[in-house]
Design an enzyme around this catalytic site. Sequence first.
Site, mmCIF file in Angstrom:
data_model
loop_
_atom_site.group_PDB
_atom_site.id
_atom_site.type_symbol
_atom_site.label_atom_id
_atom_site.label_comp_id
_atom_site.label_asym_id
_atom_site.label_seq_id
_atom_site.Cartn_x
_atom_site.Cartn_y
_atom_site.Cartn_z
ATOM 1 N N SER A 179 10.363 2.317 -14.632
ATOM 2 C CA SER A 179 11.199 3.257 -15.446
ATOM 3 C C SER A 179 12.257 2.295 -16.041
ATOM 4 C CB SER A 179 11.838 4.543 -14.849
ATOM 5 O OG SER A 179 12.155 4.932 -15.566
ATOM 6 N N ASP A 331 5.666 4.004 -25.446
ATOM 7 C CA ASP A 331 5.777 4.945 -26.331
ATOM 8 C C ASP A 331 4.487 4.436 -27.307
ATOM 9 O OD1 ASP A 331 7.974 6.063 -24.523
ATOM 10 O OD2 ASP A 331 9.655 5.081 -25.986
#
Length: 452
Positions: A179, A331
């Site tokens: 992340s 994404d």
Amino acid sequence: MALSKTAPVNNAPKPHRFMPSGPLAGRIRVPGDKSISHRAIMLGALAVGETRVTGLLEGEDVMATAGAMRAMGASIAKIGEEWRVNGVGVGGLLQPRTALEMGNSGTSTRLLMGLMASHGVTATFTGDASLSRRPMARVIEPLGQMGAQFHGPAGGTLPLTVEGLCPAVPIEYRLPVASAQVKSAILLAGLNTPGITTVIEPVPTRDHSERMLKGFGADIEIEEADGDRIIRIRGQADLVPKSIEVPSDPSSAAFFVVAALIVEGSDLVIENVGLNPTRAGLFAVLRDMGGQIEELDRRVVGGEPVADLRVRHSHLSGIEIDPALAPSMIDEFPVLFIAAALAEGTTTTSGLEELRVKESDRLSAMAAALSGVGANVEEREDGLAITGTGGALLRGYAGNQIKTHLDHRIAMSMAIAGLVSTKGVEVDDIRPIATSFPAFADLLKTASGAAQ
Ligand code: S3P
């Protein structure tokens, strides 16, 4: 139709039917990179002096970051085409007087929690229904080790009150999940922490924070060792203001790239697209599927590799996607699933557990959305398997609205599905699109000859 970038979160949902389209053609430019825009505002707000930013994304998420930095003392204003940020200096954040409203933005929330963690300020973070479900424990854990305290629901969700500690304690932290938000939160906390804060990344994620911290003069070093990326930042050093040109967002370009690949007869140029290798996974995957995506005029903009992309309608074939590519296109899966639904054969994805904790659970949301327009999709625990039409149109609207769950990328992906359907695709709410791409519908209209 224009989408308001300041649409209040509580007004009524705005359904919209995206209609089948003619070829996408001409040249378009999508807005500035969201990740880079957040960071430009945050670091500008911590430098002493004036940072100037062009190409800033003026979406709701970035405006939430700007609002929070103003509440903590920075002055941020747009003059002509340029954003000017006058910072308070590392260590100089002021106590905000009200709660920080983060809307839909996980990036604002997690990165700002990092910034605050090493300043002697206390603030409450609130968000919309989507953000209030998202896990914050991933930042609470390392920032807690640095000395910050968190008060809120036991599960680690918003609303959360963060009490920073100054001086904070430097840590060495190995990321348990790939992340960039967690990495960046720790590095930003490290900015005002004496000594060296170290983040170890077993899997590389987007490196905009590292690039920009270096550009602002932070004392940061990156080493590769035994397959790990080790990032060290020495804290309590001043940042120097900068001029930043934000390249166009590859995650926003992705919708138009897929649209041009799947709508017959399309030949579209998308200008100035950021092609940082930690972000460009989708384009490589689409090429592997047979997509014609050409890079024109490769150059460097704002310290990031950029090119114009020429995209032509292509016959796509289904493939198995290597899970190792996931962080570089994290994404872009919702719109990749649309490409897969039009490809010949089956596309399988795996290793995508993280998609379940984005603005929505993107695996279940996209599985339901694709079934809802007549595509052939199987939801698995960690991915989707999609068998495409081989280029034939999807059925689309059959009296149903597609649920977007306050997720901008589900709404935009399903808009692209509408272009290649017989009856259009109706989404239940287009308001969230303004978080990252306020002009999406207008640009789609321009590129597809006003079919929308
Ligand atoms: C972002 C990192 C990614 C991405 C998000 C923006 C960033 O999140 O999904 O849209 O700007 O750092 P994770 O770090 O949670 O993967």
